[in-house]
Scaffold this motif. Structure first.
Motif: not given
Length: 229
Positions: A40-43, A108-117, A201-206
């Motif tokens: 989250l912060l890396n976004a 629990a969605r711990a690996f959501t890419p910063p780009a999605v955020v 909007i588009p999400g991500h498999p990760h």
């Protein structure tokens, strides 16, 4: 706009079988919550993170995040996800009155890419009152009755798998939780009840939700692959 993320992390995680809160279960030696907050912060679009932890784990959770150099506020969570989000939102509004965008993200969605955020925040800032990341439905879905007898087969072309973070204007989410009664697993669902449009909007498999030991094994493999690059 000032953005805050609410992270409900008070779940017990019984299906993972680790005997600890789900958010504290480690993936390659690091708690899911740490991975989630770091992402989250890396976004680069989030000013504040408010974590709703198990009441008995508030101090330990705060110390864990500090240990990893992550800036977050930790408050006691509730008996279910809805109550945890409500408590985190109440804290955020009291401490950060300048907040205009609120995200709700599952630890629990711990690996959501910063780009999605980033994309969720950008869509709210562009004028959408509510935004959710989604993926197309890959499996065939059946609608069944109370006796598990198939009633029909919905067209999966119109169906989406919903992820987090979900983003809202602060007024939209505040109204939704003021009107919320029963426990809900989806914040956008509460907003829909108000008649407010929700943009997908588009999400991500990760951004998969880690719920079972099998999910945890996949997360371990994904993280190992990323760290080997």
């Amino acid at each position: 706009m000032s953005t805050v993320v609410l992270v409900p992390a008070a779940g017990r995680g019984e299906r993972l079988g680790h005997g600890m809160p789900k958010a504290l279960v480690p993936v390659r030696g690091v708690a899911l919550l740490v991975h989630a907050v770091r992402g989250l912060l890396n976004a680069g679009r989030v000013r504040h993170v408010v974590v709703a932890a198990p009441p008995a784990e508030v101090d330990g959770t705060a110390a864990l995040l500090r240990e990893h150099g992550l800036r977050a506020e930790v408050v006691p969570g509730g008996a279910d996800r809805t109550e945890s989000v409500r408590l985190a939102l109440r804290h955020a509004l009291a401490v950060h009155p300048d907040v205009r965008v609120v995200l709700v993200h599952d630890a629990a969605r711990a690996f959501t890419p910063p780009a999605v955020v980033d994309a969720v925040v950008a869509a709210v800032e562009a004028g959408a009152p509510a935004v959710i990341p989604v993926l197309p439905m890959a499996d065939t879905v059946k609608r069944v009755d109370i006796d598990e007898v198939v009633q029909d087969t919905p067209d999966r072309a119109a169906l989406r798998v919903v992820q987090t973070p979900q983003g809202f204007t602060v007024d939209t989410l505040s109204r939704a939780y003021a009107a919320a009664g029963d426990s809900a697993t989806d914040d956008a669902g509460l907003v829909e009840k108000l008649g407010v449009p929700v943009l997908a909007i588009p999400g991500h498999p990760h951004a998969m939700k880690i719920t079972t030991p099998f999910d945890l094994a996949i997360a371990e493999a994904v993280l190992a692959g990323e760290q080997s690059r």
